[in-house]
Design a protein around this motif. Sequence first.
Motif, short mmCIF file in Angstrom:
data_model
loop_
_atom_site.label_atom_id
_atom_site.label_comp_id
_atom_site.label_asym_id
_atom_site.label_seq_id
_atom_site.Cartn_x
_atom_site.Cartn_y
_atom_site.Cartn_z
N UNK A 114 5.05 10.83 5.54
CA UNK A 114 4.12 10.43 6.46
C UNK A 114 4.99 9.98 8.06
N UNK A 115 6.14 10.18 8.13
CA UNK A 115 6.91 10.19 9.28
C UNK A 115 7.66 11.61 9.76
N UNK A 116 7.56 11.46 11.04
CA UNK A 116 8.01 12.90 11.71
C UNK A 116 9.63 13.26 11.15
N UNK A 117 9.66 14.68 11.07
CA UNK A 117 10.93 15.25 10.22
C UNK A 117 12.20 14.51 10.72
N UNK A 118 12.33 14.36 12.19
CA UNK A 118 13.62 13.99 12.48
C UNK A 118 13.80 12.37 12.22
N UNK A 119 12.85 11.72 11.63
CA UNK A 119 13.12 10.40 11.39
C UNK A 119 12.99 10.36 9.85
N UNK A 120 12.70 11.38 9.08
CA UNK A 120 12.44 11.28 7.56
C UNK A 120 13.25 10.71 6.65
N UNK A 121 14.70 10.99 6.90
CA UNK A 121 15.65 10.56 5.88
C UNK A 121 15.85 8.90 6.23
N UNK A 122 15.78 8.72 7.42
CA UNK A 122 16.23 7.25 7.67
C UNK A 122 14.84 6.50 7.49
N UNK A 123 13.71 7.12 7.61
CA UNK A 123 12.45 6.25 7.16
C UNK A 123 12.51 5.91 5.61
N UNK A 124 12.89 6.98 4.78
CA UNK A 124 13.13 6.64 3.32
C UNK A 124 14.03 5.56 3.23
N UNK A 125 15.33 5.65 3.81
CA UNK A 125 16.35 4.52 3.81
C UNK A 125 16.03 3.40 3.89
N UNK A 126 15.33 3.14 5.00
CA UNK A 126 14.96 1.92 5.64
C UNK A 126 13.82 1.24 4.58
N UNK A 127 12.85 1.89 4.26
CA UNK A 127 11.83 1.26 3.51
C UNK A 127 12.45 1.17 2.04
N UNK A 128 13.35 2.05 1.70
CA UNK A 128 14.01 1.70 0.27
C UNK A 128 14.85 0.39 0.37
N UNK A 129 15.67 0.39 1.39
CA UNK A 129 16.48 -0.81 1.55
C UNK A 129 15.59 -2.16 1.65
N UNK A 130 14.82 -2.03 2.50
CA UNK A 130 13.88 -3.45 2.75
C UNK A 130 13.20 -3.69 1.48
N UNK A 131 12.75 -2.74 0.83
CA UNK A 131 12.00 -2.83 -0.39
C UNK A 131 12.63 -3.48 -1.55
N UNK A 132 13.90 -2.76 -1.70
CA UNK A 132 14.88 -3.36 -2.58
C UNK A 132 15.43 -4.54 -2.44
#
Length: 601
Positions: free
Chosen positions: A406-424
């Motif tokens: 659901x986020x643009x390709x240029x931000x995809x990996x960092x979006x996964x990382x951010x939400x994983x880190x915050x959620x964890x």
Amino acid sequence: MAPLGKAGRMSAAQLGTVETQVPARLDRLPWSKWHWRVVIGLGTVWILDGLEVTIVGSIGARLTDKASGLGLTDAQVLNAGAIYVLGACLGALVFGQLTDRFGRKKLFMATLLLYLLATVATAFSSSAAFFFVCRFFTGAGIGGEYAAINSAIDELIPARVRGRVDLIINGSYWLGAAFGALGAYVLLMDVFPVDLGWRLAFGLGAILGVGILLVRRHVPESPRWLFIHGREEEAERIVDSIEREITEETGEPLDEPGSSITVRQRRSISLREVATTAFKTYPKRSFLGLALFVGQAFIYNSVTFGLGTFLVSFYDIKDGVVPLYLALFAVSNFLGPLLLGHLFDTVGRKPMISGTYIGSALVLTLLTILFVGGSLGTWGFMALLLVTFFLASAGASSAYLTVSEIFPMETRALAIAFFYAIGTAIGGVTGPYLFGKMIESGEESQVAIAFFLGAGVMALGGIAEIFFGVKAEQAELEDIAKPLTAEDAEGGDAEREERPAPAARAARPRDRRFGPGRSGSSPGMAVSSPLSDGPDLTREVERIEQTLAEHGPTERRELARLVGARFWGPGRFPAALREAVISGRAQRVDRTHFAPAERTG
């Protein structure tokens, strides 16, 4: 891919403007051996993660034995788990940003190497301090893998099967957990010396990792990432090579790609622009990502870390037998994504994500009520727990899929990382702490509070999906969230969050045939209505109809072979066969045989 103008070289960050069909070319590919290499090379690392976490959790008591060579205290064992989680969170954030900047392949190779080196080093630990350092860097490697792997897989797997493939890959963590639990059971039987068994466990994980590394070398860089970063010729060569390999394997020409996208290439995109995109352009999607990740992190870290202690404390299960219960728990978690994954591509993301989150919360609530009432024995408790996490596992895996889509390709990996880190960080720290304290109390009412909290947080994730979820099933990634570089090329007037993603890309011709020389329906055959609410199976249904017309009544497995179903992708043959029967384009003779539909005139 034809350049539209070189005048766009306005700065060191921006390159030319290009039009490309790379996304459409990748999404229209039939399933092939090449896709299996991607799945094995990238996805099987979750088995390592599950193996790593479960073995360490299960042999914690062995590490406290002075004869083990470490002699950790109980507190140090728990601290090692927290250090691993901290490393995973920081690794995800650091490597996630690097993945978006330097490419998927460089980082998914680097993070696996880091994991391997740290795991091997752990096996040679002789002090608590060295063990902690190794656990931190092992976690950092795994955290980086979450960002690099999920982004690469979603950009390489065809849109029509992206959901089920992503869910099964993320769910494979639990295969590793099952193996880890069984391995720990062997270790606790004293098959190996006290100071050797736990070291061998880390060594075996490293051997498996080396095998994955050898396969991963043949997985290419994401062509989607390449053409946005000014390497369009390399992207074209990679896609050309993939197409040649698949054409040789299938023996049939590929469909023409149905659409193109225009982007202004960029060497880099600032972190500020990434943050603005997530929280200003897509605030609802950002809230959704946080809700899904916090919910699954809270319930999983609470129950997973404390399940063994809970079974010993409240059901008098012996320490040496606990790993068998954990293995059963892990198997149920893997079956969730495996059996439900295809529904995320057919029924849809919103109903399935909200259903698995809320459904697991309801079953956990029922379990808690019966537990407090004293009406659950060991196996009654386990049965409801297995159902809870059968649903929760599919939902938890979909959290990674959602944020990746659901986020643009240029931000995809960092979006996964951010939400994983915050959620964890939120759910993975508070959950185990609260659950551990309540287990220590020895009171059912206190444990019930922890269970109710877990159910409530999961339910909130499901409710967030109902209100803010995106219909991403079978849609191309560029439709769900247009790349920032595409918006730049269009002058900033691109689609925003208010416009929902289409269920399938309308620009792709619906009447294009699966193979050469295929015409429309045979005379007199009933024609199915458009499959607007499910997967676009038009070509597959027509192929089944044509094959039955040519060969007559055919056994199911032989029919699958004749139509080339192994190239269609996971789950598409049974779905197409079912649709062919329902629409009157084929008929069932018996349980395993199918025949051409009866002519109506």
